[in-house]
Scaffold this active site. Structure first.
Site, PDB file in Angstrom:
ATOM      1  N   LYS A  47       0.822  -1.216   0.000  1.00 47.97           N
ATOM      2  CA  LYS A  47       0.000   0.000   0.000  1.00 47.97           C
ATOM      3  C   LYS A  47       0.858   1.270   0.000  1.00 47.97           C
ATOM      4  O   LYS A  47       0.358   2.354   0.224  1.00 47.97           O
ATOM      5  CB  LYS A  47      -0.892   0.010   1.243  1.00 47.97           C
ATOM      6  CG  LYS A  47      -1.941  -1.083   1.217  1.00 47.97           C
ATOM      7  CD  LYS A  47      -2.856  -1.031   2.394  1.00 47.97           C
ATOM      8  CE  LYS A  47      -3.807  -2.217   2.342  1.00 47.97           C
ATOM      9  NZ  LYS A  47      -4.464  -2.496   3.596  1.00 47.97           N
ATOM     10  N   GLY A 104       5.049  -4.419  -9.382  1.00 45.94           N
ATOM     11  CA  GLY A 104       4.653  -3.152  -8.746  1.00 45.94           C
ATOM     12  C   GLY A 104       5.862  -2.435  -8.177  1.00 45.94           C
ATOM     13  O   GLY A 104       6.077  -1.234  -8.422  1.00 45.94           O
ATOM     14  N   ASP A 121       4.236 -15.458  -7.807  1.00 44.10           N
ATOM     15  CA  ASP A 121       3.443 -15.566  -9.037  1.00 44.10           C
ATOM     16  C   ASP A 121       4.286 -15.881 -10.284  1.00 44.10           C
ATOM     17  O   ASP A 121       3.759 -16.342 -11.284  1.00 44.10           O
ATOM     18  CB  ASP A 121       2.670 -14.264  -9.301  1.00 44.10           C
ATOM     19  CG  ASP A 121       1.773 -13.877  -8.141  1.00 44.10           C
ATOM     20  OD1 ASP A 121       1.453 -14.756  -7.324  1.00 44.10           O
ATOM     21  OD2 ASP A 121       1.407 -12.684  -8.051  1.00 44.10           O
ATOM     22  N   ARG A 175     -14.159 -38.752  -3.716  1.00 46.17           N
ATOM     23  CA  ARG A 175     -14.639 -37.375  -3.919  1.00 46.17           C
ATOM     24  C   ARG A 175     -13.848 -36.658  -4.998  1.00 46.17           C
ATOM     25  O   ARG A 175     -12.749 -37.052  -5.360  1.00 46.17           O
ATOM     26  CB  ARG A 175     -14.432 -36.574  -2.625  1.00 46.17           C
ATOM     27  CG  ARG A 175     -15.464 -36.857  -1.570  1.00 46.17           C
ATOM     28  CD  ARG A 175     -15.089 -36.148  -0.288  1.00 46.17           C
ATOM     29  NE  ARG A 175     -16.171 -36.235   0.669  1.00 46.17           N
ATOM     30  CZ  ARG A 175     -16.019 -36.055   1.970  1.00 46.17           C
ATOM     31  NH1 ARG A 175     -14.831 -35.786   2.476  1.00 46.17           N
ATOM     32  NH2 ARG A 175     -17.062 -36.130   2.774  1.00 46.17           N
ATOM     33  N   MET A 219      -2.817 -19.464  -5.551  1.00 47.36           N
ATOM     34  CA  MET A 219      -2.665 -18.021  -5.839  1.00 47.36           C
ATOM     35  C   MET A 219      -2.055 -17.810  -7.227  1.00 47.36           C
ATOM     36  O   MET A 219      -1.979 -18.749  -8.014  1.00 47.36           O
ATOM     37  CB  MET A 219      -1.791 -17.380  -4.767  1.00 47.36           C
ATOM     38  CG  MET A 219      -2.518 -17.037  -3.493  1.00 47.36           C
ATOM     39  SD  MET A 219      -1.399 -16.117  -2.390  1.00 47.36           S
ATOM     40  CE  MET A 219      -2.572 -15.489  -1.206  1.00 47.36           C
ATOM     41  N   ARG A 221      -2.478 -14.490  -8.928  1.00 45.93           N
ATOM     42  CA  ARG A 221      -3.094 -13.297  -9.511  1.00 45.93           C
ATOM     43  C   ARG A 221      -3.504 -13.556 -10.965  1.00 45.93           C
ATOM     44  O   ARG A 221      -4.245 -14.491 -11.201  1.00 45.93           O
ATOM     45  CB  ARG A 221      -2.131 -12.117  -9.403  1.00 45.93           C
ATOM     46  CG  ARG A 221      -2.850 -10.784  -9.302  1.00 45.93           C
ATOM     47  CD  ARG A 221      -1.873  -9.677  -9.055  1.00 45.93           C
ATOM     48  NE  ARG A 221      -1.565  -9.520  -7.659  1.00 45.93           N
ATOM     49  CZ  ARG A 221      -2.287  -8.810  -6.797  1.00 45.93           C
ATOM     50  NH1 ARG A 221      -3.365  -8.189  -7.208  1.00 45.93           N
ATOM     51  NH2 ARG A 221      -1.940  -8.699  -5.547  1.00 45.93           N
ATOM     52  N   ARG A 247     -15.395 -31.317  -2.611  1.00 46.02           N
ATOM     53  CA  ARG A 247     -14.944 -30.407  -1.547  1.00 46.02           C
ATOM     54  C   ARG A 247     -13.900 -29.459  -2.122  1.00 46.02           C
ATOM     55  O   ARG A 247     -13.230 -29.800  -3.103  1.00 46.02           O
ATOM     56  CB  ARG A 247     -14.317 -31.181  -0.385  1.00 46.02           C
ATOM     57  CG  ARG A 247     -15.265 -32.127   0.325  1.00 46.02           C
ATOM     58  CD  ARG A 247     -16.214 -31.359   1.233  1.00 46.02           C
ATOM     59  NE  ARG A 247     -16.996 -32.268   2.043  1.00 46.02           N
ATOM     60  CZ  ARG A 247     -18.165 -32.785   1.712  1.00 46.02           C
ATOM     61  NH1 ARG A 247     -18.707 -32.489   0.539  1.00 46.02           N
ATOM     62  NH2 ARG A 247     -18.815 -33.601   2.532  1.00 46.02           N
ATOM     63  N   HIS A 290      -2.551 -17.851   1.962  1.00 44.25           N
ATOM     64  CA  HIS A 290      -1.218 -17.362   2.315  1.00 44.25           C
ATOM     65  C   HIS A 290      -0.267 -18.443   2.816  1.00 44.25           C
ATOM     66  O   HIS A 290       0.909 -18.151   3.049  1.00 44.25           O
ATOM     67  CB  HIS A 290      -1.342 -16.210   3.312  1.00 44.25           C
ATOM     68  CG  HIS A 290      -1.975 -15.009   2.669  1.00 44.25           C
ATOM     69  ND1 HIS A 290      -3.325 -14.903   2.500  1.00 44.25           N
ATOM     70  CD2 HIS A 290      -1.430 -13.917   2.108  1.00 44.25           C
ATOM     71  CE1 HIS A 290      -3.597 -13.776   1.873  1.00 44.25           C
ATOM     72  NE2 HIS A 290      -2.467 -13.154   1.620  1.00 44.25           N
ATOM     73  N   ARG A 337       2.661 -18.412   0.777  1.00 46.52           N
ATOM     74  CA  ARG A 337       3.636 -17.315   0.902  1.00 46.52           C
ATOM     75  C   ARG A 337       4.477 -17.410   2.172  1.00 46.52           C
ATOM     76  O   ARG A 337       5.471 -16.696   2.307  1.00 46.52           O
ATOM     77  CB  ARG A 337       2.888 -15.975   0.911  1.00 46.52           C
ATOM     78  CG  ARG A 337       2.232 -15.613  -0.401  1.00 46.52           C
ATOM     79  CD  ARG A 337       2.585 -14.216  -0.832  1.00 46.52           C
ATOM     80  NE  ARG A 337       2.370 -13.237   0.177  1.00 46.52           N
ATOM     81  CZ  ARG A 337       1.395 -12.319   0.160  1.00 46.52           C
ATOM     82  NH1 ARG A 337       0.545 -12.301  -0.834  1.00 46.52           N
ATOM     83  NH2 ARG A 337       1.304 -11.428   1.109  1.00 46.52           N
TER      84      ARG A 337
HETATM   85  O1  F6P Z   1       1.380 -11.371  -5.740  1.00 49.06           O
HETATM   86  C1  F6P Z   1       1.444 -12.326  -4.737  1.00 49.06           C
HETATM   87  C2  F6P Z   1       0.071 -12.667  -4.219  1.00 49.06           C
HETATM   88  O2  F6P Z   1       0.206 -13.652  -3.226  1.00 49.06           O
HETATM   89  C3  F6P Z   1      -0.919 -13.125  -5.300  1.00 49.06           C
HETATM   90  O3  F6P Z   1      -0.706 -14.430  -5.730  1.00 49.06           O
HETATM   91  C4  F6P Z   1      -2.229 -12.887  -4.617  1.00 49.06           C
HETATM   92  O4  F6P Z   1      -3.260 -12.635  -5.529  1.00 49.06           O
HETATM   93  C5  F6P Z   1      -1.958 -11.646  -3.799  1.00 49.06           C
HETATM   94  O5  F6P Z   1      -0.549 -11.547  -3.653  1.00 49.06           O
HETATM   95  C6  F6P Z   1      -2.624 -11.645  -2.453  1.00 49.06           C
HETATM   96  O6  F6P Z   1      -2.364 -10.428  -1.865  1.00 49.06           O
HETATM   97  P1  F6P Z   1      -2.692 -10.098  -0.340  1.00 49.06           P
HETATM   98  O7  F6P Z   1      -1.639 -10.762   0.506  1.00 49.06           O
HETATM   99  O8  F6P Z   1      -2.594  -8.637  -0.264  1.00 49.06           O
HETATM  100  O9  F6P Z   1      -4.040 -10.640  -0.046  1.00 49.06           O
END
Ligand code: F6P
Length: 369
Positions: A80, A122, A145, A180, A187, A189, A284, A290, A293
């Site tokens: 941000k 970014g 990503d 199932r 993730m 994006r 399901r 996250h 990440r």
């Molecule tokens: O760009 C990395 C990422 O983890 C994307 O895969 C996902 O869309 C986004 O960031 C999620 O962002 P935030 O942590 O702000 O929810």
């Protein structure tokens, strides 16, 4: 200090955008050789937000020792804090203002000769704009990503793929016990790399990605066909940005303070519901979120991040600015930051990973491949 400088003596380092495994390995890879060469290192707190607000912390040897395997970032991150798109709250309303002049002032006030910006598109975009204003910058490509065209790989991606593959392995056993269909949302994006590589590594039967819009009927057909062949379970790996041919990406929320206000999420739930409604098969879904990440980087990412970090500080010491470290084949090379931000790297249907997946029977939910 900006523009022409003598010997580089002091650098700033920041981690911008969403975090990922390997950030600390880069910080270590930059700082250790910097210290050994007599440079001081300022860690800028919470990405560009810290550069705008003037928040930093000196990074000494003791701070960067023992962090190779730790997840997250010791200096914090934010998506941000774009100085050119700064969200200011005025009377309960968010107003977007330009804080680039304050940013340059803080950089100079700290006596920095250069900035190493670790981040995705970014972050590299902002670094490029600051370079246009005279800041000496070097970029390091980060993102789970893997959507930066200028580098063959970003660090963090391999760790995310590992998490997806492991989750699919776990889903396989429970899917098989209960006969199932299991849908896993990854993730990524607007890029399908995590779902594609994770799905391939985890033996998914169906992989749905944004670059290949899918046909609902093809998805139903695949799970029914497997069922009829006696394979009583199916595994679907869907990227958060995947969309049907006649539909849109599923948006979970929007946030005007972010550089990209869109938060994706929810496609797995929709896929699971539609499979149940249209095939009668019990389904399901799991959203990994996250988990992809967090945690420790894979050995591959630790090595890549260390190579990127040590290369980036070499560029700085040689005063080769406005460059980004990039992986080209097996070598780390320097590319212009401008090049790094000009194209988003998306999955092409001709990609070998797509073709390999098709060859082992994976469906992408379309006939047109
Ligand atoms: O760009 C990395 C990422 O983890 C994307 O895969 C996902 O869309 C986004 O960031 C999620 O962002 P935030 O942590 O702000 O929810």
């Amino acid at each position: 200090m900006t523009g022409k400088i003598g010997k580089v003596k002091r650098i700033g380092i920041l981690t911008g955008g969403g975090d990922c495994p390997g950030l600390n390995a880069v910080i270590r890879g930059v700082s250790k050789p910097a210290h050994d060469n007599g440079l001081s290192v300022l860690g800028i707190i919470d990405g560009f937000e810290g550069l705008v607000k003037g928040k930093g912390m000196e990074l000494y040897n003791k701070d960067v020792s023992g962090i190779l395997a730790s997840g997250g970032t010791i200096i914090g991150s934010s998506n941000k804090g774009d100085p050119f798109h700064w969200p200011e709250e005025v009377g309960g309303q968010i107003k977007i203002v330009d804080k680039s002049v304050e940013t340059m002032r803080n950089f100079e006030g700290w006596g920095l000769d250069a900035l190493i910006a670790i981040g995705g598109d970014g972050t590299q975009n902002i670094a490029y704009k600051l370079a246009q204003m005279g800041m000496n910058v070097v970029g390091v490509p980060k993102t789970i990503d893997n959507d930066l065209e200028a580098t063959d790989l970003t660090f963090g991606h391999d760790s995310a793929v590992f998490v997806v593959a492991e989750a699919l392995d776990r889903l396989h056993t429970t899917a098989s016990s209960h006969h199932r269909v299991m849908v896993l949302e990854a993730m990524g994006r607007y890029a399908g790399w995590i779902a594609l590589h994770g799905g391939l590594a985890g033996g998914a039967d169906i992989i749905l990605i944004p670059e290949i819009p899918f046909d609902w009927n093809m998805v139903y057909e695949k799970v029914i066909q497997r069922n009829m062949m006696g394979k009583k379970f199916s595994i679907v790996c869907v990227a958060e940005g995947a969309k049907p041919k006649d539909g849109e990406m599923v948006v979970k929320a929007t946030d005007a303070k972010r550089t990209d206000p869109i938060q994706l999420g929810g496609i797995a739930e929709l896929v699971a519901k539609n499979i149940t409604d249209n095939t009668g098969l019990e389904t399901r879904y799991t959203v990994l979120g996250h988990l992809q990440r967090g945690g420790s980087p894979t050995p591959f990412d630790r090595i890549l991040a260390t190579k990127f970090g040590t290369y980036a500080i070499q560029l700085v010491m040689k005063k080769k600015f406005n460059k980004m470290a990039a992986l080209k084949g097996n070598e780390i090379r320097a590319v212009d930051i401008e090049e790094a931000i000009s194209h988003q790297k998306l999955v092409k249907p001709t990609d070998q990973a797509v073709q390999a997946a098709i060859a082992v029977g994976v469906s992408f939910g379309t006939k047109e491949l």
